[in-house]
Design a protein around this motif. Structure first.
Motif, PDB file in Angstrom:
ATOM      1  N   ARG A 118     139.356  48.262 121.295  1.00 43.35           N
ATOM      2  CA  ARG A 118     139.034  49.673 121.110  1.00 43.35           C
ATOM      3  C   ARG A 118     137.546  49.861 121.206  1.00 43.35           C
ATOM      4  NH1 ARG A 118     142.166  49.917 115.700  1.00 43.35           N
ATOM      5  NH2 ARG A 118     144.284  49.777 116.481  1.00 43.35           N
TER       6      ARG A 118
ATOM      7  N   GLN B 178     134.000  51.896 120.241  1.00 44.77           N
ATOM      8  CA  GLN B 178     133.382  52.772 119.256  1.00 44.77           C
ATOM      9  C   GLN B 178     132.261  53.583 119.887  1.00 44.77           C
ATOM     10  OE1 GLN B 178     130.794  51.064 116.361  1.00 44.77           O
ATOM     11  NE2 GLN B 178     130.936  49.053 117.287  1.00 44.77           N
TER      12      GLN B 178
ATOM     13  N   TRP C 153     130.721  56.472 122.341  1.00 49.34           N
ATOM     14  CA  TRP C 153     131.141  57.770 122.869  1.00 49.34           C
ATOM     15  C   TRP C 153     131.205  57.640 124.381  1.00 49.34           C
ATOM     16  CZ3 TRP C 153     129.172  57.167 118.173  1.00 49.34           C
ATOM     17  CH2 TRP C 153     129.712  57.952 117.148  1.00 49.34           C
TER      18      TRP C 153
ATOM     19  N   ASP D 140     131.365  59.494 127.116  1.00 44.14           N
ATOM     20  CA  ASP D 140     130.720  60.257 128.188  1.00 44.14           C
ATOM     21  C   ASP D 140     129.208  60.329 128.118  1.00 44.14           C
ATOM     22  OD1 ASP D 140     133.058  61.036 129.583  1.00 44.14           O
ATOM     23  OD2 ASP D 140     133.522  62.376 127.937  1.00 44.14           O
ATOM     24  N   VAL D 141     128.610  59.693 127.129  1.00 43.88           N
ATOM     25  CA  VAL D 141     127.147  59.768 127.041  1.00 43.88           C
ATOM     26  C   VAL D 141     126.563  58.364 127.194  1.00 43.88           C
ATOM     27  CG1 VAL D 141     127.093  61.818 125.589  1.00 43.88           C
ATOM     28  CG2 VAL D 141     127.233  59.565 124.542  1.00 43.88           C
TER      29      VAL D 141
ATOM     30  N   ASP E  43     122.543  56.755 123.366  1.00 44.99           N
ATOM     31  CA  ASP E  43     122.816  57.921 122.510  1.00 44.99           C
ATOM     32  C   ASP E  43     123.790  57.559 121.396  1.00 44.99           C
ATOM     33  OD1 ASP E  43     121.270  59.127 124.368  1.00 44.99           O
ATOM     34  OD2 ASP E  43     122.654  60.746 124.852  1.00 44.99           O
ATOM     35  N   SER E  44     124.799  56.777 121.759  1.00 41.32           N
ATOM     36  CA  SER E  44     125.745  56.320 120.740  1.00 41.32           C
ATOM     37  C   SER E  44     125.014  55.488 119.694  1.00 41.32           C
ATOM     38  CB  SER E  44     126.844  55.465 121.363  1.00 41.32           C
ATOM     39  OG  SER E  44     127.635  56.224 122.228  1.00 41.32           O
TER      40      SER E  44
ATOM     41  N   LEU F 104     123.185  57.677 117.252  1.00 42.07           N
ATOM     42  CA  LEU F 104     124.055  58.339 116.276  1.00 42.07           C
ATOM     43  C   LEU F 104     124.520  57.325 115.216  1.00 42.07           C
ATOM     44  CD1 LEU F 104     125.320  60.949 115.424  1.00 42.07           C
ATOM     45  CD2 LEU F 104     127.226  60.515 116.943  1.00 42.07           C
ATOM     46  N   ILE F 105     124.834  56.132 115.661  1.00 41.21           N
ATOM     47  CA  ILE F 105     125.258  55.079 114.723  1.00 41.21           C
ATOM     48  C   ILE F 105     124.121  54.763 113.745  1.00 41.21           C
ATOM     49  CG2 ILE F 105     125.871  52.634 114.549  1.00 41.21           C
ATOM     50  CD1 ILE F 105     127.459  53.068 117.196  1.00 41.21           C
ATOM     51  N   ARG F 106     122.902  54.741 114.273  1.00 41.25           N
ATOM     52  CA  ARG F 106     121.733  54.531 113.406  1.00 41.25           C
ATOM     53  C   ARG F 106     121.708  55.584 112.291  1.00 41.25           C
ATOM     54  NH1 ARG F 106     116.466  56.565 116.086  1.00 41.25           N
ATOM     55  NH2 ARG F 106     117.606  58.478 115.699  1.00 41.25           N
TER      56      ARG F 106
ATOM     57  N   ILE G 259     124.281  57.383 111.213  1.00 42.30           N
ATOM     58  CA  ILE G 259     125.443  57.235 110.334  1.00 42.30           C
ATOM     59  C   ILE G 259     125.158  56.187 109.260  1.00 42.30           C
ATOM     60  CG2 ILE G 259     127.846  56.459 110.218  1.00 42.30           C
ATOM     61  CD1 ILE G 259     128.198  57.595 113.052  1.00 42.30           C
TER      62      ILE G 259
ATOM     63  N   ARG H 104     131.518  55.097 129.993  1.00 44.02           N
ATOM     64  CA  ARG H 104     132.713  55.055 130.850  1.00 44.02           C
ATOM     65  C   ARG H 104     132.445  54.383 132.189  1.00 44.02           C
ATOM     66  NH1 ARG H 104     131.463  60.753 131.776  1.00 44.02           N
ATOM     67  NH2 ARG H 104     130.557  60.814 133.845  1.00 44.02           N
TER      68      ARG H 104
ATOM     69  N   SER I  90     127.837  47.250 116.713  1.00 41.01           N
ATOM     70  CA  SER I  90     128.314  46.811 115.396  1.00 41.01           C
ATOM     71  C   SER I  90     127.242  46.099 114.594  1.00 41.01           C
ATOM     72  CB  SER I  90     129.497  45.863 115.546  1.00 41.01           C
ATOM     73  OG  SER I  90     130.511  46.505 116.256  1.00 41.01           O
TER      74      SER I  90
END
Lengths: 324, 258
Positions: free
Chosen positions: A104, A106, A108, A110-111, A115-116, A119-121, A123, A153, A168
């Motif tokens: 799976r 984790q 995003w 389409d970006v 950027d992901s 955002l994780i930073r 979170i 993607r 992770s």
């Protein structure tokens, strides 16, 4: 560091037969099957250890990882990780762990990957300087500096997996759970991932728990393995120990010329094809070197290879032994 | 809160990767509610009034429900598509992150295309507010705002309830749509037009009438009980049992195999 005691978990699964009438019936009256996923699982893992967690499909590997990462609440037993019970102090606990689910994503979709990461930073509330430092290290070690500006993607599976692992680890966790991290990867990516995990464990002392079906992962990475089957821990030991305990046989491949192979007690001829023979040596009867010297005194040996049994075979015979 | 906006930004950027799809959906949303509006127009053109309510009054009622529904669907979408989060294993990911589950579910999904529906509601309000014969004193304006607010809370509660049920069963979840989409469709007309039974059900079981019917009576001057205007807030309390139900479900969560 990690201590599980008598962890049990039973799943309630609704059962019904196929067909429309059955589906309607199931709306009102439902039968359940109880499936024991984990039965009294106990083990202990020290800080800085790297442990391979193996077992056939449906044995309870993922369930154990989910209990340890706070996703599942077990029915009974205790699990203390770094002084906390995962499902009771979820938010504090998960700050210390990184989880990679091989199947799976984790990120995003389409970006761009970066950027992901950002955002994780946020979170995880990682502060600026330490994020920059960690990011720099991860980009370098996983060799993803070039691809993090590409949308997830458009990445190949191998590239994506490396980004998943980086994602992770952005909060620099003490424990890393890897659930089939090399699934579907080509040989080059597999080796890259393995090397990275090895360095992470050696240099940063991160505790790593790895589930996999790929025995070469286990061979390349872990000293200790835990075997689970039908929800129970069946075996806990080192890989070499396991190999030795399980089999005293060594495989000998010989290229020879002049004469024919002598019959030696404890050595079994498995195949002989015009001067290229495969033999198995029972090390309980004679040592490998004795066998070689006896061979070379009878024929002229031109090439020789000694192999111990492959891990795959060991595991298959283990599964057979425990009938799982 | 800052993180919430970052999530919104992220989802927005993802959606903008498929711009034409986004605009078509938005337009579609607008047109669907627009046809409903046309239907309503022709019906009133023929019959003049329904249960004594004029078209402009009914339009206010409809617009309020539509606004509330669109806002709830836009911002509480995460709970609306919750079974999908379970199936895809995204909930597992949520659980291994150090933020509250509710917050992450809320920020996991946002349906901006619902702006289309919201736009339709705004058009109706703009048309009906000056024409419905209500004297817009501050208390009437407050009533209108409270109706929308209570509506958002009620629909959110229904989405949360729906999410909670999906912990126990994936089958037969469609029946919940009777309450969510159903309420929206029902909500076009003041609930009394459907008769005593529906009104009672919508008062005591699912407190939809507290949002739509009673304060509306006060708004259009059919009732002078001022406390009717505060009822939408009471309906908002419906969120509490729904949230508790959700937490119970979460404790029982079994995750999916992988």
């Amino acid at each position: 560091m990690i201590e599980l005691k008598g962890i049990s978990k039973t799943f309630r699964v609704a059962k019904r037969n196929a067909g429309m009438t059955e589906a309607v019936k199931a709306l009102f009256h439902r039968e359940y099957t109880l499936i024991p996923a984990l039965k009294e699982v106990s083990f202990k893992i020290d800080e800085g250890e790297m442990v391979g967690y193996i077992g056939p499909n449906g044995a309870g590997k993922s369930s154990t990882v989910k209990v340890m990462s706070g996703i599942l609440t077990p029915d009974a037993g205790s699990c203390i990780i770094d002084g906390r019970t995962p499902w009771k102090e979820r938010t504090e606990h998960v700050r210390n762990i990184g989880v990679v689910f091989g199947q799976r994503s984790q990120l995003w979709w389409d970006v761009p990957v970066i950027d992901s990461f950002e955002l994780i930073r946020d979170i995880y509330r990682v502060n600026g300087p330490s994020y920059q430092a960690t990011l720099k290290r991860l980009l370098e070690e996983l060799d993803i500096g070039e691809i993090v500006r590409t949308p997830a993607r458009q990445l190949s599976l191998g590239q994506r997996m490396r980004c998943e692992i980086a994602a992770s680890l952005l909060h620099d966790p003490k424990i890393l759970f890897l659930d089939e991290p090399t699934i579907g990867l080509d040989a080059v990516s597999k080796i890259a991932v393995r090397n990275f995990i090895k360095t992470l464990n050696k240099e940063r002392g991160t505790t790593v728990i790895l589930t996999t079906h790929d025995m070469s992962d286990i061979e390349a990475l872990t000293e200790r393995i835990l075997l689970i089957g039908k929800g129970q821990i069946l075996l806990d030991g080192s890989l070499t120990e396991l190999k030795n305990r399980h089999s005293k046989l060594r495989r000998l491949t010989v290229d020879y010329a002049g004469g024919s192979l002598p019959a030696i007690p404890g050595v079994k001829l498995e195949g002989d094809l015009s001067g290229h023979a495969t033999l198995s040596v029972d090390t309980g009867v004679l040592s490998v070197s004795e066998a070689i010297s006896k061979l070379s005194s009878a024929v002229e040996v031109t090439d020789l290879a000694v192999e111990s049994q492959r891990v795959e075979d060991v595991v298959v015979s283990l599964y057979k032994e425990f009938a799982i | 809160m800052k993180l919430y906006f970052k999530y919104i930004g992220m989802i927005f950027r993802c959606r903008m990767q498929y711009k034409s799809s986004f605009f078509m959906t938005t337009l579609g949303q607008f047109l669907v509610s627009f046809t409903t509006f046309i239907g309503m127009y022709f019906m009133f053109d023929r019959f003049g009034a329904v249960d004594g309510f004029t078209m402009e009054e009914v339009m206010i009622c409809f617009a309020v429900v539509l606004t509330a529904f669109s806002l709830a669907e836009c911002f509480v979408r995460g709970f609306d598509v919750f079974p999908r989060l379970i199936r895809s294993g995204e909930l597992d990911r949520i659980l291994v992150r150090p933020r509250s589950v509710a917050f992450q579910v809320l920020s996991s999904n946002m349906e901006f295309s619902r702006v289309g529906r919201l736009l339709q509601a705004v058009v109706m309000l703009v048309y009906a507010i000056p024409r419905c014969g209500v004297d817009w004193t501050p208390d009437k304006i407050l009533t209108l705002v409270l109706m929308m607010l209570g509506g958002v809370m009620l629909f959110s509660a229904l989405f949360v309830l729906y999410a909670g049920i999906s912990f126990f069963t994936i089958e037969g979840l469609e029946f919940m749509n009777i309450f969510t989409d159903g309420s929206r469709e029902f909500g076009k007309y003041p609930l009394s037009v459907y008769g005593e039974g529906v009104l009672k059900f919508m008062t005591y079981v699912i407190p939809f009438a507290l949002v739509q019917y009673y304060p509306f009576l006060y708004l259009v001057g059919r009732s002078d009980r001022v406390w009717y205007m505060l009822l939408p807030l009471a309906a908002g309390l419906f969120l509490i049992p729904c949230a508790i139900f959700f937490w119970v479900g979460l404790r029982k969560y079994q995750s999916t195999g992988s």
